[in-house]
Design an enzyme around this catalytic site. Structure first.
Site, PDB file in Angstrom:
ATOM      1  N   ALA A  67      25.975  46.063  67.231  1.00  0.00           N
ATOM      2  CA  ALA A  67      26.655  46.011  68.529  1.00  0.00           C
ATOM      3  C   ALA A  67      28.113  46.390  68.279  1.00  0.00           C
ATOM      4  O   ALA A  67      28.618  46.242  67.152  1.00  0.00           O
ATOM      5  CB  ALA A  67      26.559  44.603  69.095  1.00  0.00           C
ATOM      6  N   GLY A 112      22.705  44.657  65.745  1.00  0.00           N
ATOM      7  CA  GLY A 112      21.981  45.058  66.956  1.00  0.00           C
ATOM      8  C   GLY A 112      21.209  46.360  66.789  1.00  0.00           C
ATOM      9  O   GLY A 112      20.204  46.584  67.476  1.00  0.00           O
TER      10      GLY A 112
HETATM   11  N1  CAA Z   1      31.271  48.137  66.032  1.00  0.00           N
HETATM   12  C1  CAA Z   1      32.342  48.889  66.302  1.00  0.00           C
HETATM   13  N2  CAA Z   1      32.820  49.819  65.460  1.00  0.00           N
HETATM   14  C2  CAA Z   1      32.162  49.993  64.297  1.00  0.00           C
HETATM   15  C3  CAA Z   1      31.026  49.247  63.947  1.00  0.00           C
HETATM   16  C4  CAA Z   1      30.557  48.280  64.891  1.00  0.00           C
HETATM   17  N3  CAA Z   1      29.460  47.552  64.688  1.00  0.00           N
HETATM   18  N4  CAA Z   1      30.602  49.634  62.724  1.00  0.00           N
HETATM   19  C5  CAA Z   1      31.450  50.606  62.310  1.00  0.00           C
HETATM   20  N5  CAA Z   1      32.393  50.811  63.261  1.00  0.00           N
HETATM   21  C6  CAA Z   1      33.507  51.759  63.213  1.00  0.00           C
HETATM   22  C7  CAA Z   1      34.617  51.264  62.294  1.00  0.00           C
HETATM   23  O1  CAA Z   1      35.448  50.326  62.960  1.00  0.00           O
HETATM   24  C8  CAA Z   1      35.322  52.564  61.969  1.00  0.00           C
HETATM   25  O2  CAA Z   1      36.128  52.904  63.084  1.00  0.00           O
HETATM   26  P1  CAA Z   1      37.631  53.484  62.862  1.00  0.00           P
HETATM   27  O3  CAA Z   1      37.415  54.799  62.150  1.00  0.00           O
HETATM   28  O4  CAA Z   1      38.150  53.634  64.253  1.00  0.00           O
HETATM   29  O5  CAA Z   1      38.350  52.486  62.030  1.00  0.00           O
HETATM   30  C9  CAA Z   1      34.177  53.580  61.928  1.00  0.00           C
HETATM   31  O6  CAA Z   1      33.085  52.981  62.618  1.00  0.00           O
HETATM   32  C10 CAA Z   1      33.729  53.882  60.512  1.00  0.00           C
HETATM   33  O7  CAA Z   1      33.419  52.641  59.868  1.00  0.00           O
HETATM   34  P2  CAA Z   1      33.936  52.253  58.400  1.00  0.00           P
HETATM   35  O8  CAA Z   1      35.258  52.875  58.149  1.00  0.00           O
HETATM   36  O9  CAA Z   1      33.824  50.765  58.259  1.00  0.00           O
HETATM   37  O10 CAA Z   1      32.841  53.000  57.509  1.00  0.00           O
HETATM   38  P3  CAA Z   1      32.291  52.568  56.081  1.00  0.00           P
HETATM   39  O11 CAA Z   1      31.462  53.712  55.612  1.00  0.00           O
HETATM   40  O12 CAA Z   1      33.378  52.083  55.194  1.00  0.00           O
HETATM   41  O13 CAA Z   1      31.326  51.301  56.367  1.00  0.00           O
HETATM   42  C11 CAA Z   1      29.638  50.062  57.589  1.00  0.00           C
HETATM   43  C12 CAA Z   1      30.172  51.450  57.178  1.00  0.00           C
HETATM   44  C13 CAA Z   1      29.090  49.341  56.355  1.00  0.00           C
HETATM   45  C14 CAA Z   1      28.523  50.302  58.575  1.00  0.00           C
HETATM   46  C15 CAA Z   1      30.777  49.230  58.198  1.00  0.00           C
HETATM   47  O14 CAA Z   1      31.383  49.992  59.226  1.00  0.00           O
HETATM   48  C16 CAA Z   1      30.343  47.920  58.799  1.00  0.00           C
HETATM   49  O15 CAA Z   1      30.136  46.955  58.078  1.00  0.00           O
HETATM   50  N6  CAA Z   1      30.211  47.861  60.153  1.00  0.00           N
HETATM   51  C17 CAA Z   1      29.951  46.653  60.874  1.00  0.00           C
HETATM   52  C18 CAA Z   1      28.498  46.254  60.757  1.00  0.00           C
HETATM   53  C19 CAA Z   1      28.248  44.959  61.493  1.00  0.00           C
HETATM   54  O16 CAA Z   1      28.829  43.928  61.251  1.00  0.00           O
HETATM   55  N7  CAA Z   1      27.271  45.008  62.451  1.00  0.00           N
HETATM   56  C20 CAA Z   1      26.872  43.869  63.233  1.00  0.00           C
HETATM   57  C21 CAA Z   1      27.583  43.846  64.539  1.00  0.00           C
HETATM   58  S1  CAA Z   1      27.340  42.351  65.410  1.00  0.00           S
HETATM   59  C22 CAA Z   1      25.892  42.540  66.237  1.00  0.00           C
HETATM   60  O17 CAA Z   1      25.215  43.544  66.115  1.00  0.00           O
HETATM   61  C23 CAA Z   1      25.551  41.391  67.131  1.00  0.00           C
HETATM   62  C24 CAA Z   1      24.226  41.425  67.768  1.00  0.00           C
HETATM   63  O18 CAA Z   1      23.198  41.197  67.187  1.00  0.00           O
HETATM   64  C25 CAA Z   1      24.129  41.632  69.211  1.00  0.00           C
END
Ligand code: CAA
Length: 259
Positions: A67, A112
């Site tokens: 999400a 998500g």
């Molecule tokens: N939401 C919003 N933005 C996100 C995102 C997310 N879930 N995942 C990645 N992004 C964005 C980052 O903020 C970044 O944006 P900027 O360039 O503007 O800074 C861009 O995507 C690239 O991400 P990274 O620089 O972090 O890329 P990376 O290769 O170093 O890492 C990743 C990739 C491991 C996927 C890392 O981005 C990450 O850990 N993302 C979050 C994953 C997460 O926690 N997901 C769960 C969300 S909560 C949920 O889903 C609740 C539910 O059940 C309803």
């Protein structure tokens, strides 16, 4: 179909490919994405003419990284509950879709995004895919059905570990766990999904929809799946579709099923 902002939809020989197109945000699911999936699976897609649906993410890095965390800061208890309830409704409509849906997981399948994959009828992935439910790292829990559906695919012990640690697993482990059924090189991912769906497309659509409904009944504690199977089997036996299938077998020819 109305114009969509975050989802690309193309149709090839009765199979719709839906691509979540927010590559700069790792295809994270924001409110618009969820609304657009809700629209497609309630009225946007013409289920009567479709034989299969593929859901994938744009680019080669992420299927869906969860999400959209940027929308979380504004949310209180009421907002969080409403967000989760709407996500459940949309993902339930995917799970109960009468047309088979494959998640073609082309990279990170997190939070998500992984919950969306688990709402699909089948999951296949590219060899760079990684899977996880990292919500616990944010002080959250999965909100779109993940705590329940993950147990269905990989069992309670493995689900507990992944949910509690927030750890990711790679494609090989996801295959071993039964979370996906095939691992392919990136370029073969969509062709593999199309191949599976083309095979299903040659079967009777009534029987296909009946199997989806009856299998889902196993996980619905408000209905008895065995009773559902008996009822559907009887209905199927009386249908033109099964008459054609049985006749074709006896006449040693290929059946001609109609949508
Ligand atoms: N939401 C919003 N933005 C996100 C995102 C997310 N879930 N995942 C990645 N992004 C964005 C980052 O903020 C970044 O944006 P900027 O360039 O503007 O800074 C861009 O995507 C690239 O991400 P990274 O620089 O972090 O890329 P990376 O290769 O170093 O890492 C990743 C990739 C491991 C996927 C890392 O981005 C990450 O850990 N993302 C979050 C994953 C997460 O926690 N997901 C769960 C969300 S909560 C949920 O889903 C609740 C539910 O059940 C309803």
């Amino acid at each position: 179909m109305k114009k969509l902002e975050t989802l690309l939809v193309e149709e090839k020989e009765g199979i719709a490919i839906i691509t979540l197109n927010r590559p700069k945000a790792m295809n994270a699911i924001n409110d618009t994405v969820m609304e657009e999936f809700g629209y497609l699976f309630s009225e946007g897609l013409d289920m009567a003419s479709l034989k299969g649906i593929i859901i994938t993410g744009s680019g080669e890095k992420a299927f869906i990284a969860g999400a959209d965390i940027k929308e979380f800061m504004e949310l209180d208890v009421d907002g969080g509950t409403k967000k989760s309830a709407f996500g459940h409704k949309v993902f339930d409509s995917i799970e109960n879709c009468p047309v088979p849906v494959i998640a073609a997981i082309n990279g990170y399948s997190l939070g998500g995004g992984n919950e969306l994959a688990m709402a699909c009828h089948m999951r296949i992935c590219s060899d760079n895919a990684r899977f996880g439910q990292p919500e616990v790292n944010l002080g959250l829990i999965p909100g779109y059905g993940g705590t329940q559906r993950m147990i269905q695919y990989i069992g309670k012990g493995r689900a507990m570990e992944l949910l509690l640690t927030g750890d990711m697993i790679d494609a090989v482990k996801a295959l071993e766990y039964g979370l996906v059924t095939h691992v392919t090189p990136q370029e073969e991912l969509i062709p593999t999904a199309l191949k599976i769906l083309s095979k299903i497309a040659s079967k009777g659509p009534r029987a296909v929809a009946g199997i989806i409904k009856t299998v889902n009944a196993y996980f619905d504690n408000t209905v008895n799946g065995f009773v559902k199977e008996i009822n559907f089997f009887g209905e199927a036996m009386g249908s033109d579709e099964s008459k054609e299938g049985v006749n074709a077998f006896l006449e040693k020819r290929k059946p001609e099923f109609r949508k």
